[in-house]
Design an enzyme around this catalytic site. Structure first.
Site, PDB file in Angstrom:
ATOM      1  N   ARG A  77      24.887  54.438  44.745  1.00 24.69           N
ATOM      2  CA  ARG A  77      24.415  54.324  43.267  1.00 24.69           C
ATOM      3  C   ARG A  77      23.489  54.028  42.911  1.00 24.69           C
ATOM      4  O   ARG A  77      23.192  54.450  42.213  1.00 24.69           O
ATOM      5  CB  ARG A  77      25.901  55.002  42.340  1.00 24.69           C
ATOM      6  CG  ARG A  77      26.946  55.759  42.462  1.00 24.69           C
ATOM      7  CD  ARG A  77      28.071  56.694  41.675  1.00 24.69           C
ATOM      8  NE  ARG A  77      28.655  55.153  42.035  1.00 24.69           N
ATOM      9  CZ  ARG A  77      29.791  55.192  41.389  1.00 24.69           C
ATOM     10  NH1 ARG A  77      30.447  56.264  39.934  1.00 24.69           N
ATOM     11  NH2 ARG A  77      31.073  54.572  41.234  1.00 24.69           N
TER      12      ARG A  77
ATOM     13  N   ASP B 269      26.872  68.261  35.008  1.00 25.53           N
ATOM     14  CA  ASP B 269      25.716  67.379  34.507  1.00 25.53           C
ATOM     15  C   ASP B 269      24.680  68.560  35.390  1.00 25.53           C
ATOM     16  O   ASP B 269      25.474  68.915  36.413  1.00 25.53           O
ATOM     17  CB  ASP B 269      25.480  66.246  34.562  1.00 25.53           C
ATOM     18  CG  ASP B 269      25.644  65.295  35.853  1.00 25.53           C
ATOM     19  OD1 ASP B 269      25.438  66.512  36.930  1.00 25.53           O
ATOM     20  OD2 ASP B 269      26.227  64.594  35.762  1.00 25.53           O
TER      21      ASP B 269
ATOM     22  N   ASP C  20      32.733  67.752  40.059  1.00 27.50           N
ATOM     23  CA  ASP C  20      31.436  66.497  40.461  1.00 27.50           C
ATOM     24  C   ASP C  20      31.808  65.694  41.891  1.00 27.50           C
ATOM     25  O   ASP C  20      32.938  66.176  42.816  1.00 27.50           O
ATOM     26  CB  ASP C  20      32.145  65.482  39.141  1.00 27.50           C
ATOM     27  CG  ASP C  20      30.745  65.384  39.018  1.00 27.50           C
ATOM     28  OD1 ASP C  20      29.917  64.698  39.194  1.00 27.50           O
ATOM     29  OD2 ASP C  20      30.789  64.240  37.740  1.00 27.50           O
TER      30      ASP C  20
ATOM     31  N   GLU D 296      38.983  34.521  55.755  1.00 24.75           N
ATOM     32  CA  GLU D 296      37.904  35.226  56.576  1.00 24.75           C
ATOM     33  C   GLU D 296      38.254  36.360  57.487  1.00 24.75           C
ATOM     34  O   GLU D 296      39.406  36.518  58.176  1.00 24.75           O
ATOM     35  CB  GLU D 296      36.503  34.435  57.650  1.00 24.75           C
ATOM     36  CG  GLU D 296      36.168  33.896  56.385  1.00 24.75           C
ATOM     37  CD  GLU D 296      34.788  32.770  57.144  1.00 24.75           C
ATOM     38  OE1 GLU D 296      34.576  32.657  58.896  1.00 24.75           O
ATOM     39  OE2 GLU D 296      34.421  32.297  56.412  1.00 24.75           O
TER      40      GLU D 296
ATOM     41  N   GLY E  42      36.270  58.093  35.094  1.00 23.76           N
ATOM     42  CA  GLY E  42      36.860  59.063  34.334  1.00 23.76           C
ATOM     43  C   GLY E  42      35.847  59.603  33.349  1.00 23.76           C
ATOM     44  O   GLY E  42      36.191  60.784  32.497  1.00 23.76           O
ATOM     45  N   GLY E  43      35.162  59.469  32.723  1.00 23.74           N
ATOM     46  CA  GLY E  43      34.406  59.334  31.464  1.00 23.74           C
ATOM     47  C   GLY E  43      33.280  61.090  31.203  1.00 23.74           C
ATOM     48  O   GLY E  43      34.318  61.726  30.436  1.00 23.74           O
ATOM     49  N   THR E  44      32.719  60.732  32.151  1.00 25.25           N
ATOM     50  CA  THR E  44      32.207  61.904  32.783  1.00 25.25           C
ATOM     51  C   THR E  44      33.005  63.015  32.403  1.00 25.25           C
ATOM     52  O   THR E  44      32.962  64.277  31.693  1.00 25.25           O
ATOM     53  CB  THR E  44      31.344  62.306  33.843  1.00 25.25           C
ATOM     54  OG1 THR E  44      30.366  61.200  33.667  1.00 25.25           O
ATOM     55  CG2 THR E  44      30.624  63.345  34.202  1.00 25.25           C
TER      56      THR E  44
ATOM     57  N   LYS F 203      24.814  66.671  30.191  1.00 22.32           N
ATOM     58  CA  LYS F 203      25.558  65.441  29.912  1.00 22.32           C
ATOM     59  C   LYS F 203      25.033  63.941  29.270  1.00 22.32           C
ATOM     60  O   LYS F 203      23.087  64.126  30.005  1.00 22.32           O
ATOM     61  CB  LYS F 203      26.450  64.892  31.008  1.00 22.32           C
ATOM     62  CG  LYS F 203      27.053  63.541  31.104  1.00 22.32           C
ATOM     63  CD  LYS F 203      27.424  63.329  32.279  1.00 22.32           C
ATOM     64  CE  LYS F 203      26.477  62.434  33.443  1.00 22.32           C
ATOM     65  NZ  LYS F 203      27.120  62.000  34.720  1.00 22.32           N
TER      66      LYS F 203
END
Ligand code: R5P
Length: 285
Positions: A92, A162, A211, A36, A217-219, A185
């Site tokens: 998000r 996008d 971005d 803790e 990192g896909g985008t 996208k």
């Protein structure tokens, strides 16, 4: 004013204090044997305006709890607290995409305002998360800083992966003084996207892809590949929040010459400091 730099934003917090010309607060953090977290504020803060700078990036839960404990201790000591969360982790999940889902962006807001009187962040993923706060909540925009950092470095076109990142890319392009466009996208799942630059004219251009967040990192990887295949001369990448999970940075650097980010999350790519932006907002608030 006194500034406390949390564990996730040590350097940035220090820079904010320097920019404001104010004291850097002292707090002791330790772990109990069971894991803790223990927090003790050691500076005199009664009657002061205390700013806590702490991104809720990985390890998200630990950083969030540290922010809550620190803010609460400061409030108990009689300070007025501003929570500065340069990267708002949990942001998000900004709505319930499916029935029964926790809206984490709102849950975090509700907990932060138990001890903070004001909230400040940098480029939240969706602007409407600020409305989840009942205390004054603001966001600053790092786009001009990103654009200025690329001045004189030969970039001729700024591209957003996008439409959601279009406003950010436009801000970067304005500061850079060049054209701006965006790709289409489609997300197939976490880390899996398809990108189309069919509408764009990228042949021979030195492109800067921008971005808000790079996570898996896909985008960015898909966007950079698509832009290269359509004849771009070179590709550089910039983002506000370098979440960079796993080997994301390596994957991006396999398709781009350069990866630059701000220090809302402190990584080896965080070459653009948002300290002046935060300090300026705090001064004028
Ligand atoms: C999406 O709307 C965001 O602007 C980013 O494009 C996204 O969060 C990046 O995630 P990843 O790097 O995993 O593709």
């Amino acid at each position: 004013m006194i500034v406390f730099a949390g564990s996730s934003s040590k350097r940035l917090g220090r820079e904010v204090a320097e920019d404001l010309g104010c004291e850097l607060g002292r707090a002791r953090l330790k772990r109990f044997p069971d894991g803790e977290l223990y927090v003790k504020v050691e500076s005199e803060v009664a009657g002061m305006h205390a700013v806590v700078v702490q991104s809720t990036c990985r390890p998200q839960d630990e950083n969030l709890l540290e922010l809550l404990l620190l803010s609460d201790a400061l409030r108990d000591l009689g300070a007025r607290v501003t929570a500065v969360v340069p990267y708002y982790g949990y942001g998000r999940q900004d709505r319930a995409f499916e029935r029964g889902e926790a809206v984490s962006a709102r849950t975090v807001a509700r907990h932060l305002e138990l001890s903070a009187e004001r909230f400040l962040t940098v480029n939240p993923h969706k602007g409407h998360i600020l409305s989840y706060f009942t205390i004054p909540a603001r966001a600053v925009d790092a786009a001009p800083l990103i654009g200025m950092s690329f001045r004189g470095r030969g970039r001729s076109l700024v591209v957003a992966p996008d439409s959601g990142a279009k406003a950010l890319a436009e801000g970067v392009a304005r500061a850079l003084g060049c054209r701006c466009d965006y790709c289409d996208k489609k997300r197939l799942g976490p880390g899996r996207v398809v990108s189309s630059a069919e509408r764009l004219s990228v042949k021979g251009e030195d492109v800067l892809i921008v971005d808000d967040i790079i996570d898996s990192g896909g985008t960015i990887v898909e966007t950079a590949r698509e832009i290269r295949e359509r004849g771009a001369n070179s590709v550089a990448v910039a983002c506000v929040h370098p979440v960079l999970t796993g080997d994301a940075a390596e994957r991006v650097l396999a398709v781009a010459e350069e990866l630059v980010a701000t220090n809302t999350i402190e990584t080896r790519f965080s070459r653009i400091s948002v300290a002046s932006l935060i300090a300026e907002e705090l001064r004028s608030w």
